[in-house]
Design a protein around this motif. Structure first.
Motif, PDB file in Angstrom:
ATOM      1  N   ASN A  85      33.277  51.720   5.601  1.00 31.24           N
ATOM      2  CA  ASN A  85      32.811  52.079   6.779  1.00 31.24           C
ATOM      3  C   ASN A  85      33.993  52.551   7.687  1.00 31.24           C
ATOM      4  N   GLU A  86      34.923  51.947   7.775  1.00 30.25           N
ATOM      5  CA  GLU A  86      36.183  52.206   8.655  1.00 30.25           C
ATOM      6  C   GLU A  86      36.662  53.686   8.107  1.00 30.25           C
ATOM      7  N   GLN A  87      36.765  53.859   6.824  1.00 30.60           N
ATOM      8  CA  GLN A  87      37.409  54.965   6.495  1.00 30.60           C
ATOM      9  C   GLN A  87      36.467  56.166   6.785  1.00 30.60           C
ATOM     10  N   LEU A  88      34.932  56.037   6.522  1.00 23.90           N
ATOM     11  CA  LEU A  88      34.089  57.132   6.991  1.00 23.90           C
ATOM     12  C   LEU A  88      34.073  57.444   8.341  1.00 23.90           C
ATOM     13  N   ASP A  89      34.263  56.356   9.506  1.00 25.36           N
ATOM     14  CA  ASP A  89      34.186  56.587  10.741  1.00 25.36           C
ATOM     15  C   ASP A  89      35.378  57.350  11.311  1.00 25.36           C
ATOM     16  N   GLY A  90      36.512  57.290  10.735  1.00 25.80           N
ATOM     17  CA  GLY A  90      37.661  58.018  10.678  1.00 25.80           C
ATOM     18  C   GLY A  90      37.492  59.346  10.895  1.00 25.80           C
ATOM     19  N   TYR A  91      37.057  59.841   9.533  1.00 19.66           N
ATOM     20  CA  TYR A  91      36.645  61.334   9.136  1.00 19.66           C
ATOM     21  C   TYR A  91      35.423  61.783  10.191  1.00 19.66           C
ATOM     22  N   ALA A  92      34.538  60.860  10.339  1.00 15.84           N
ATOM     23  CA  ALA A  92      33.337  61.581  10.830  1.00 15.84           C
ATOM     24  C   ALA A  92      33.610  61.932  12.286  1.00 15.84           C
ATOM     25  N   GLY A  93      34.500  61.064  12.944  1.00 14.29           N
ATOM     26  CA  GLY A  93      34.682  61.502  14.376  1.00 14.29           C
ATOM     27  C   GLY A  93      35.225  62.793  14.691  1.00 14.29           C
ATOM     28  N   TYR A  94      36.395  63.024  13.592  1.00 14.17           N
ATOM     29  CA  TYR A  94      36.931  64.402  13.753  1.00 14.17           C
ATOM     30  C   TYR A  94      35.937  65.335  13.319  1.00 14.17           C
ATOM     31  N   LEU A  95      35.320  65.419  12.248  1.00 14.34           N
ATOM     32  CA  LEU A  95      34.504  66.360  11.706  1.00 14.34           C
ATOM     33  C   LEU A  95      33.378  66.655  12.956  1.00 14.34           C
ATOM     34  N   PHE A  96      32.864  65.613  13.498  1.00 13.20           N
ATOM     35  CA  PHE A  96      31.752  65.958  14.549  1.00 13.20           C
ATOM     36  C   PHE A  96      32.225  66.739  15.645  1.00 13.20           C
ATOM     37  N   GLU A  97      33.602  66.282  16.088  1.00 14.37           N
ATOM     38  CA  GLU A  97      34.043  67.224  17.195  1.00 14.37           C
ATOM     39  C   GLU A  97      34.357  68.343  17.018  1.00 14.37           C
TER      40      GLU A  97
END
Length: 359
Positions: A183-195
């Protein structure tokens, strides 16, 4: 930037063929089923390392043969660049630049900017969200290698999380700590990709609207809307809120891998409420906006492939495209068409250098 020549060996329906191109307009003409689209796909293959029309790499080998080779020579920033893509049955596909093998195909993405406009683009409207995400990711990835790198990592970890959820279900166990790591790893990548996706859409929409208005000459309004779970909350919170659902489904139900683009006309889905002509105009505007966006960002005019689109356009829309060619908006252009005379009349009207290949 332009493609100077290409050689095909056992690629799709071609046994062995060589083409030399001019720097402006190149046309493949002939009957249906003779290989016009395959010739364009070979060019796409060199730019991206994969086929636009058939993702099963081995199926691009000519029937009855063991391998294919596509060998192209480009001129980019006054330098000759040789790109070779090859595949032998039972082995991994190989992509080389100037005889040096790429360790990862992702390292090649964006080196040869390219846009294709094809009848199969209708999938962007009629198919599910994955098709539209791939379009968005494809545009951004041609310009941003870090984005592509983080996207690949996100997809890899999401697959691992899904496998873990299936393992929990099969073995009647549940390990919160292990799941939390993913979950924590996905959250890190997702924030960047979303922006990055938000930034892209904000820049892309005005370009798209401009092209749509130019193509249609009408007052109808169209909308391109980015939809994401991350507008509601960060991914870590969303994953925690949806854990019961994910355990029941055995896969990750929220995240940027569920993002979508909503295509609308007068605030209604164009899939349901748009005529064929309106859908066609929307798609061509989308792809021409992709072309301009990439050109603005990378400083090179992408190679543009027009696959069999003159059959699908009225005279007004064809005239608009010819106008863009004359204004030097485009760089090198490749066209496939079933009507040699029509093609020659269209390209002659551009007053640009051209070459026609009769297949």
């Amino acid at each position: 930037m332009h493609l100077k020549k290409i050689s095909l060996f056992n690629y799709k329906n071609f046994s062995e063929v060589n083409y030399e191109f001019v720097s402006k307009i190149n046309c493949f003409v002939g009957k249906n089923g003779i290989g016009k689209t395959n010739a364009l796909d070979a060019i796409y293959h060199l730019a991206t390392g994969k086929s636009y029309f058939n993702p099963q790499a081995v199926q691009n080998i000519k029937h009855g043969e063991e391998f294919f080779v596509i060998d192209g020579e480009f001129e980019i920033n006054d330098r000759n660049e040789q790109i070779v893509c090859s595949l032998k049955k039972g082995q991994k596909k190989v992509l080389k630049r100037n005889s040096k093998i790429y360790e990862k195909f992702s390292e090649h993405i964006g080196f040869i900017p390219l846009v294709i406009i094809s009848p199969s683009d209708s999938d962007l409207i009629i198919e599910g969200s994955e098709t539209r995400r791939k379009f968005m990711d494809g545009v951004i990835s041609q310009l941003d290698s870090e984005y592509l790198k983080q996207l690949i990592q996100y997809q890899k970890i999401m697959s691992q999380r899904n496998a873990l959820l299936k393992y929990f279900a099969v073995n009647y166990v549940f390990e919160t700590d292990t799941l939390s790591i993913y979950n924590e790893q996905l959250d890190g990548y997702a924030g960047y990709l979303f922006e990055k996706r938000k930034e892209f859409i904000n820049q892309f929409i005005p370009i798209f609207n401009k092209h749509h208005q130019a193509i249609t000459g009408s007052e109808e309004t169209v909308q391109l809307i980015y939809q994401s779970h991350l507008f509601d909350n960060n991914l870590l919170t969303l994953l925690e809120e949806n854990i019961t659902r994910d355990r029941a489904l055995h896969y990750t139900s929220v995240g940027i891998h569920k993002d979508d683009l909503s295509f609308e006309i007068d605030h209604h889905p164009i899939k349901k409420f748009g005529s064929q002509g309106q859908q066609k105009s929307f798609l061509i505007a989308l792809k021409l906006a992709q072309f301009e966006f990439i050109k603005n960002q990378c400083g090179l005019k992408p190679i543009l492939l027009f696959d069999d689109i003159f059959d699908k356009l009225d005279e007004f829309r064809v005239a608009k495209i010819v106008e863009m060619v004359n204004s030097d908006t485009f760089g090198q252009l490749f066209i496939s068409d079933t009507h040699p005379e029509r093609t020659e009349n269209i390209v002659k009207s551009t007053h640009q250098i051209y070459k026609i290949f009769n297949l």
